[in-house]
Design a protein around this motif. Structure first.
Motif, mmCIF file in Angstrom:
data_model
loop_
_atom_site.group_PDB
_atom_site.id
_atom_site.type_symbol
_atom_site.label_atom_id
_atom_site.label_comp_id
_atom_site.label_asym_id
_atom_site.label_seq_id
_atom_site.Cartn_x
_atom_site.Cartn_y
_atom_site.Cartn_z
ATOM 1 N N CYS A 89 0.857 -1.184 0.000
ATOM 2 C CA CYS A 89 0.000 0.000 0.000
ATOM 3 C C CYS A 89 0.892 1.233 0.000
ATOM 4 C CB CYS A 89 -0.928 0.009 1.213
ATOM 5 S SG CYS A 89 -0.079 0.027 2.814
ATOM 6 N N ALA A 90 0.330 2.347 -0.407
ATOM 7 C CA ALA A 90 1.086 3.598 -0.407
ATOM 8 C C ALA A 90 0.123 4.767 -0.299
ATOM 9 C CB ALA A 90 1.921 3.722 -1.684
ATOM 10 N N LEU A 91 0.526 5.750 0.482
ATOM 11 C CA LEU A 91 -0.197 7.014 0.554
ATOM 12 C C LEU A 91 0.821 8.120 0.801
ATOM 13 C CD1 LEU A 91 -0.178 7.282 3.838
ATOM 14 C CD2 LEU A 91 -2.324 6.056 3.704
ATOM 15 N N ASP A 103 -5.738 14.381 0.394
ATOM 16 C CA ASP A 103 -6.210 14.755 -0.941
ATOM 17 C C ASP A 103 -5.621 13.844 -2.015
ATOM 18 O OD1 ASP A 103 -6.341 17.232 0.801
ATOM 19 O OD2 ASP A 103 -7.385 17.958 -0.973
ATOM 20 N N CYS A 104 -4.489 13.239 -1.719
ATOM 21 C CA CYS A 104 -3.793 12.398 -2.691
ATOM 22 C C CYS A 104 -4.363 10.981 -2.701
ATOM 23 C CB CYS A 104 -2.300 12.357 -2.372
ATOM 24 S SG CYS A 104 -1.492 13.961 -2.492
ATOM 25 N N PRO A 105 -4.198 10.257 -3.812
ATOM 26 C CA PRO A 105 -4.791 8.926 -3.923
ATOM 27 C C PRO A 105 -4.217 7.927 -2.930
ATOM 28 C CG PRO A 105 -3.271 9.355 -5.730
ATOM 29 C CD PRO A 105 -3.459 10.661 -5.025
ATOM 30 N N VAL A 106 -5.056 6.955 -2.580
ATOM 31 C CA VAL A 106 -4.635 5.795 -1.794
ATOM 32 C C VAL A 106 -4.359 4.670 -2.781
ATOM 33 C CG1 VAL A 106 -5.307 4.105 -0.052
ATOM 34 C CG2 VAL A 106 -6.021 6.494 0.182
ATOM 35 N N VAL A 107 -3.166 4.108 -2.714
ATOM 36 C CA VAL A 107 -2.735 3.089 -3.672
ATOM 37 C C VAL A 107 -2.640 1.734 -2.967
ATOM 38 C CG1 VAL A 107 -0.911 2.361 -5.249
ATOM 39 C CG2 VAL A 107 -1.476 4.802 -5.022
ATOM 40 N N LEU A 108 -3.323 0.742 -3.528
ATOM 41 C CA LEU A 108 -3.285 -0.626 -3.002
ATOM 42 C C LEU A 108 -2.770 -1.545 -4.099
ATOM 43 C CD1 LEU A 108 -6.782 -0.747 -1.236
ATOM 44 C CD2 LEU A 108 -4.576 -0.177 -0.208
ATOM 45 N N GLY A 112 0.674 -7.248 -7.738
ATOM 46 C CA GLY A 112 1.157 -6.593 -8.947
ATOM 47 C C GLY A 112 0.113 -5.815 -9.710
ATOM 48 N N LEU A 113 -1.152 -5.946 -9.342
ATOM 49 C CA LEU A 113 -2.198 -5.137 -9.958
ATOM 50 C C LEU A 113 -2.534 -4.001 -8.999
ATOM 51 C CD1 LEU A 113 -4.152 -4.590 -12.232
ATOM 52 C CD2 LEU A 113 -5.738 -6.240 -11.232
ATOM 53 N N GLN A 114 -2.212 -2.801 -9.401
ATOM 54 C CA GLN A 114 -2.292 -1.633 -8.525
ATOM 55 C C GLN A 114 -3.576 -0.856 -8.787
ATOM 56 O OE1 GLN A 114 1.377 0.797 -7.622
ATOM 57 N NE2 GLN A 114 0.312 2.299 -8.900
ATOM 58 N N VAL A 115 -4.370 -0.640 -7.730
ATOM 59 C CA VAL A 115 -5.581 0.157 -7.831
ATOM 60 C C VAL A 115 -5.368 1.457 -7.062
ATOM 61 C CG1 VAL A 115 -6.652 -1.075 -5.897
ATOM 62 C CG2 VAL A 115 -8.080 0.238 -7.453
ATOM 63 N N GLU A 116 -5.764 2.576 -7.669
ATOM 64 C CA GLU A 116 -5.481 3.914 -7.140
ATOM 65 C C GLU A 116 -6.811 4.651 -6.939
ATOM 66 O OE1 GLU A 116 -1.817 3.367 -10.225
ATOM 67 O OE2 GLU A 116 -3.468 4.746 -10.677
ATOM 68 N N VAL A 117 -7.197 4.858 -5.688
ATOM 69 C CA VAL A 117 -8.512 5.404 -5.356
ATOM 70 C C VAL A 117 -8.366 6.832 -4.854
ATOM 71 C CG1 VAL A 117 -10.600 5.102 -3.969
ATOM 72 C CG2 VAL A 117 -9.317 3.086 -4.770
ATOM 73 N N CYS A 118 -9.169 7.746 -5.413
ATOM 74 C CA CYS A 118 -9.089 9.136 -4.982
ATOM 75 C C CYS A 118 -10.469 9.793 -5.056
ATOM 76 C CB CYS A 118 -8.105 9.906 -5.866
ATOM 77 S SG CYS A 118 -7.685 11.545 -5.216
ATOM 78 N N HIS A 119 -10.905 10.372 -3.934
ATOM 79 C CA HIS A 119 -12.169 11.091 -3.858
ATOM 80 C C HIS A 119 -11.927 12.598 -3.993
ATOM 81 C CE1 HIS A 119 -14.840 7.788 -2.563
ATOM 82 N NE2 HIS A 119 -13.752 7.306 -1.986
ATOM 83 N N SER A 120 -12.941 13.290 -4.504
ATOM 84 C CA SER A 120 -12.877 14.735 -4.633
ATOM 85 C C SER A 120 -14.267 15.310 -4.410
ATOM 86 C CB SER A 120 -12.365 15.116 -6.026
ATOM 87 O OG SER A 120 -12.347 16.516 -6.201
ATOM 88 N N VAL A 161 -2.219 -6.395 4.823
ATOM 89 C CA VAL A 161 -1.170 -6.787 3.883
ATOM 90 C C VAL A 161 -0.850 -8.275 4.082
ATOM 91 C CG1 VAL A 161 1.221 -6.447 3.168
ATOM 92 C CG2 VAL A 161 -0.215 -4.466 3.749
ATOM 93 N N GLY A 162 -0.859 -9.009 2.988
ATOM 94 C CA GLY A 162 -0.626 -10.456 3.029
ATOM 95 C C GLY A 162 -1.904 -11.267 3.000
#
Length: 223
Positions: A89-91, A103-108, A112-120, A161-162
């Protein structure tokens, strides 16, 4: 959530203060900013916007409004995540104080398949796939008082994670007494040992853990 506005005031006030500072700086002297203001934020249709990129490498958000638009654009692909393990994960946090810049996306990352979620705003949601480089430096913030960088650890996300993803759903906020956030769409990831959601937290992202509030209508994907 939305009906009683029970968000933590501290994080919201911090974000608001930063936005005020940011806007003040923009008004004082034009410069090369780390963002492009979206038409959606200027009151136009979000589908016509060149959306905020925050100086994040590869971040090209496309904001959608409403459950049908989100499900049509991303429902099938979200469903393919089921059976994959959450491997990372990354933020974005500020180096100086460690605060999450929501404000920046949450990355999961799911194997190896990365989904990037961001609300506005109160009703816009962008979901991206394998576009953001979380190893790259966030650029264009030299003029600002704080320095954002990617963080690959978060105490709310690390317990998952895992774990293998058991179910993914879109949650639509539909309170009995309509409020200004009615129709907001959240993304929920369910694992064997709990679930997490990335929801709209008043023009930014918010991470929730555990059972969702009953005002949400759950739209399971891949069933």
């Amino acid at each position: 959530m939305h009906g009683t506005l029970d968000w933590s005031s501290g994080s919201i006030e911090g974000a608001v203060n930063r936005i005020i500072l940011w806007n003040s700086s923009c008004q004082v002297a034009p410069r090369s900013l780390p963002l492009r203001i979206s038409a959606g934020r200027l009151g136009r249709r979000p589908e016509d916007s060149a959306a905020v990129d925050m100086g994040i490498s590869g971040f090209k958000p496309s904001f959608l409004i409403g459950i049908e638009a989100v499900r049509q654009a991303h429902g099938s692909r979200l469903a393919t995540l089921v059976g994959r393990r959450l491997t990372g994960c990354a933020l974005v946090r500020f180096i100086e104080d460690g605060d999450w810049f929501a404000d920046c996306p949450v990355v999961l990352d799911f194997d190896g398949l990365q989904v990037e979620v961001c609300h506005s705003k109160l009703d816009e949601l962008s979901i991206g796939w394998n576009t953001i480089d979380t190893a790259a430096t966030i650029a264009g913030w030299e003029w600002f008082e704080l320095t954002p960088q990617w963080s690959h650890g978060d105490e709310r996300l690390e317990p998952f994670v895992g774990q293998e993803l058991r179910e993914v759903a879109l949650l639509e906020w539909r309170p009995a007494k309509r409020d200004m956030a009615a129709g907001t769409v959240a993304v929920e990831f369910a694992f064997a040992e709990g679930c997490l959601r990335i929801v709209n937290g008043l023009d930014e992202n918010r991470i929730e853990i555990g059972a969702a509030q009953p005002e949400y209508i759950r739209h399971r994907l891949g069933c």
